[in-house]
Design a protein around this motif. Structure first.
Motif, short mmCIF file in Angstrom:
data_model
loop_
_atom_site.label_atom_id
_atom_site.label_comp_id
_atom_site.label_asym_id
_atom_site.label_seq_id
_atom_site.Cartn_x
_atom_site.Cartn_y
_atom_site.Cartn_z
N ALA A 116 115.84 24.02 37.59
CA ALA A 116 115.80 25.30 38.30
C ALA A 116 116.49 26.39 37.51
O ALA A 116 116.19 27.58 37.70
CB ALA A 116 116.46 25.15 39.67
N PHE A 117 117.44 26.01 36.64
CA PHE A 117 118.22 27.01 35.90
C PHE A 117 118.40 26.60 34.44
O PHE A 117 118.39 25.42 34.10
CB PHE A 117 119.61 27.17 36.52
CG PHE A 117 119.61 27.69 37.92
CD1 PHE A 117 119.43 29.05 38.17
CD2 PHE A 117 119.79 26.83 38.99
CE1 PHE A 117 119.42 29.53 39.47
CE2 PHE A 117 119.79 27.31 40.29
CZ PHE A 117 119.61 28.66 40.53
N LEU A 118 118.60 27.62 33.62
CA LEU A 118 119.09 27.45 32.25
C LEU A 118 120.47 28.09 32.21
O LEU A 118 120.63 29.24 32.62
CB LEU A 118 118.17 28.14 31.23
CG LEU A 118 118.73 28.23 29.80
CD1 LEU A 118 118.81 26.85 29.16
CD2 LEU A 118 117.86 29.17 28.95
N ALA A 119 121.46 27.36 31.72
CA ALA A 119 122.83 27.88 31.61
C ALA A 119 123.24 27.95 30.15
O ALA A 119 122.82 27.11 29.34
CB ALA A 119 123.80 27.01 32.39
N THR A 120 124.05 28.95 29.81
CA THR A 120 124.59 29.07 28.46
C THR A 120 126.09 29.36 28.57
O THR A 120 126.61 29.63 29.66
CB THR A 120 123.92 30.20 27.67
OG1 THR A 120 124.37 31.47 28.15
CG2 THR A 120 122.40 30.12 27.77
N GLY A 121 126.75 29.35 27.43
CA GLY A 121 128.17 29.65 27.39
C GLY A 121 128.48 31.10 27.11
O GLY A 121 129.61 31.42 26.71
N HIS A 122 127.54 32.00 27.31
CA HIS A 122 127.78 33.42 27.06
C HIS A 122 128.83 33.98 28.02
O HIS A 122 128.85 33.64 29.20
CB HIS A 122 126.49 34.23 27.22
CG HIS A 122 125.55 34.08 26.06
ND1 HIS A 122 124.49 33.22 26.09
CD2 HIS A 122 125.53 34.69 24.85
CE1 HIS A 122 123.82 33.31 24.94
NE2 HIS A 122 124.44 34.18 24.18
N HIS A 123 129.66 34.85 27.48
CA HIS A 123 130.63 35.57 28.31
C HIS A 123 129.94 36.82 28.87
O HIS A 123 129.92 37.88 28.24
CB HIS A 123 131.87 35.93 27.49
CG HIS A 123 132.83 34.79 27.33
ND1 HIS A 123 133.94 34.63 28.14
CD2 HIS A 123 132.82 33.74 26.49
CE1 HIS A 123 134.58 33.53 27.78
NE2 HIS A 123 133.92 32.97 26.79
N ALA A 124 129.36 36.66 30.02
CA ALA A 124 128.69 37.74 30.76
C ALA A 124 128.56 37.23 32.19
O ALA A 124 128.81 36.06 32.48
CB ALA A 124 127.32 38.06 30.16
N ARG A 125 128.18 38.12 33.10
CA ARG A 125 128.06 37.74 34.50
C ARG A 125 126.74 38.22 35.09
O ARG A 125 126.20 39.24 34.66
CB ARG A 125 129.21 38.33 35.32
CG ARG A 125 130.59 37.77 34.96
CD ARG A 125 131.67 38.47 35.76
NE ARG A 125 131.80 39.88 35.39
CZ ARG A 125 132.27 40.82 36.19
NH1 ARG A 125 132.62 40.53 37.44
NH2 ARG A 125 132.38 42.07 35.76
N ILE A 126 126.25 37.47 36.06
CA ILE A 126 125.06 37.85 36.81
C ILE A 126 125.46 38.05 38.26
O ILE A 126 126.09 37.18 38.87
CB ILE A 126 123.96 36.77 36.72
CG1 ILE A 126 123.53 36.56 35.28
CG2 ILE A 126 122.76 37.17 37.58
CD1 ILE A 126 122.62 35.36 35.08
N SER A 127 125.12 39.20 38.81
CA SER A 127 125.38 39.49 40.22
C SER A 127 124.06 39.46 40.97
O SER A 127 123.13 40.21 40.64
CB SER A 127 126.04 40.87 40.37
OG SER A 127 126.13 41.25 41.72
N ARG A 128 123.98 38.58 41.95
CA ARG A 128 122.77 38.48 42.76
C ARG A 128 122.95 39.32 44.01
O ARG A 128 123.84 39.08 44.81
CB ARG A 128 122.50 37.00 43.09
CG ARG A 128 122.04 36.24 41.87
CD ARG A 128 121.93 34.74 42.07
NE ARG A 128 121.21 34.13 40.95
CZ ARG A 128 121.77 33.84 39.77
NH1 ARG A 128 123.06 34.08 39.59
NH2 ARG A 128 121.07 33.32 38.80
N ILE A 129 122.12 40.35 44.15
CA ILE A 129 122.29 41.34 45.21
C ILE A 129 121.41 41.02 46.42
O ILE A 129 120.47 40.24 46.34
CB ILE A 129 122.02 42.77 44.68
CG1 ILE A 129 120.66 42.85 44.00
CG2 ILE A 129 123.10 43.17 43.69
CD1 ILE A 129 120.35 44.21 43.41
N ALA A 130 121.74 41.67 47.53
CA ALA A 130 121.14 41.31 48.82
C ALA A 130 119.62 41.44 48.83
O ALA A 130 118.93 40.66 49.49
CB ALA A 130 121.75 42.19 49.92
N CYS A 131 119.08 42.40 48.12
CA CYS A 131 117.63 42.63 48.15
C CYS A 131 116.87 41.59 47.35
O CYS A 131 115.63 41.60 47.31
CB CYS A 131 117.31 44.02 47.62
SG CYS A 131 117.68 44.25 45.86
#
Length: 385
Positions: A116-131
């Protein structure tokens, strides 16, 4: 597709090792993969790195595979990098590797394996918003933030991505690795380009020797002040190794690849107040509003500089800056932020020493394809378009 199944791209470094470990602790069904991209004994992506990733996977009790993308990597990353330097640009191969390999081929492979996902070690963030949408944010550790090289990610990619260490400082990542007994806990971060671990000059002299043609070095007035072994060996802003006996410090200000001419000048000649980029992509899928305030970075380690998006097209944009950005090199990325959120970016094509507020008139522009391009003026630097 199993909702708790995730593929982790494991480079053999501490960040991706901890990313895999954190996902295991959260109950994900984790599969680790390491990419074989180039035959090198130093830099990143070496056989030793693959061994480290394999050892970490064994420690965590997860599956681990090595994926051979050497042919795809050469075609999609190495060859365009060589072509870019020959054209007088300064490409960023790590960005193209992310665009063409890690976030295209790997997502396809993850989907094929039912992840379902691909993950990496990057220093960054993903914000999943309500819409239901997604925002790409800077990392908590600003000193290690890698969002700059991720600007090409869009909504489709972010929906299937995880950055588990983006909320952590680098010190905390290492502490977690030590707690878990991972052999990568104290491993140094690689700063090298995997296919050019010694230097890009050495790589080009080896891989593109036939394209290196001797030429002239000229000063701002056009006078010949030296010669060089190939314009592709230079980058805008370069000082060391210029080889022009002027008796003072000079910097590469322009590369006229077609004529084999390298132009040099003073440091102040490289102060840009307006930068134009092409091949634009926007994280949300649509560009910001015309005139929107942004902060931009014109190279990976640069501090953001504020400005406004005063021109936006289907595949290009222009940012007029509140302060000078030094030596923006054609071929590098121009990335736009608003606060901690990354909006998008593109490839630098040209710049001007003067900000140009508002929308330009047609008289001030020419068009090449669908790209508006400045006419050359005494107060501007416009190179390859």
């Amino acid at each position: 597709m199993a909702p708790r199944r995730v593929m982790v791209a494991m480079s053999g470094g501490v960040d991706s090792s901890v990313a895999a470990a954190l996902l295991c602790e959260k109950g994900f069904d984790v599969t680790g993969v390491t990419l074989k991209l180039w035959r090198s004994e130093s830099g990143c992506c070496t056989a030793a790195d693959a061994d480290d990733a394999r050892a970490v996977a064994r420690r965590l009790g997860i599956r681990h595979y090595v994926l051979d993308y050497e042919t795809e990597f050469r075609e999609a990353v190495v060859v365009p990098t060589i072509e870019g330097y020959i054209a007088g640009e300064t490409p960023n191969p790590c960005i193209e590797c992310n665009r063409m390999i890690k976030f295209r081929l790997l997502i396809e492979r993850a989907n094929a394996l039912g992840c379902a996902f691909l993950a990496t070690g990057h220093h960054a963030r993903i914000s999943r918003i309500a819409c239901g949408g997604h925002r790409l944010l800077r990392a908590v550790d600003q000193a290690k933030d890698q969002s700059y090289v991720l600007y090409m990610l869009g909504q489709e990619e972010l929906a299937s991505m995880l950055f588990p260490v983006g909320e952590m400082t680098k010190d905390r990542v290492r502490a977690e690795a030590a707690r878990l007994g991972l052999r990568t806990a104290e491993k140094f971060d690689s700063q090298d380009v995997c296919f050019a671990p010694d230097s890009m000059r050495d790589f080009l002299e080896r891989e593109a020797a036939g394209a290196l043609v001797p030429g002239e070095i000229r000063d701002a007035a056009g006078a010949v002040i030296g010669t060089h072994d190939g314009a592709a060996l230079f980058t805008v802003g370069q000082r060391r190794g210029v080889g022009a006996p002027t008796g003072r410090r000079v910097y590469v200000t322009e590369i006229e690849a077609g004529d084999g001419v390298v132009k040099v000048g003073e440091r102040g000649d490289l102060d840009a107040r307006s930068i134009r980029a092409s091949d634009a992509t926007w994280v949300s899928g649509v560009p910001p509003e015309l005139g929107a305030p942004v902060e931009v970075k014109a190279r990976y380690g640069a501090h953001p500089v504020s400005g406004r998006l005063n021109e936006i097209g289907d595949h290009h944009f222009r940012v007029d800056l509140d302060a000078a950005v030094w030596a923006p090199a054609p071929g590098q990325a121009l990335v736009c932020y608003q606060g901690e959120e990354l909006l998008g970016g593109g490839t630098i094509r040209s710049w001007s020493a003067f900000a140009q507020p508002g929308v330009e008139s047609a008289a001030d522009r020419v068009h090449v394809g669908d790209e508006p391009v400045h006419r050359q003026t005494p107060c501007s630097r416009n190179w390859r378009h």
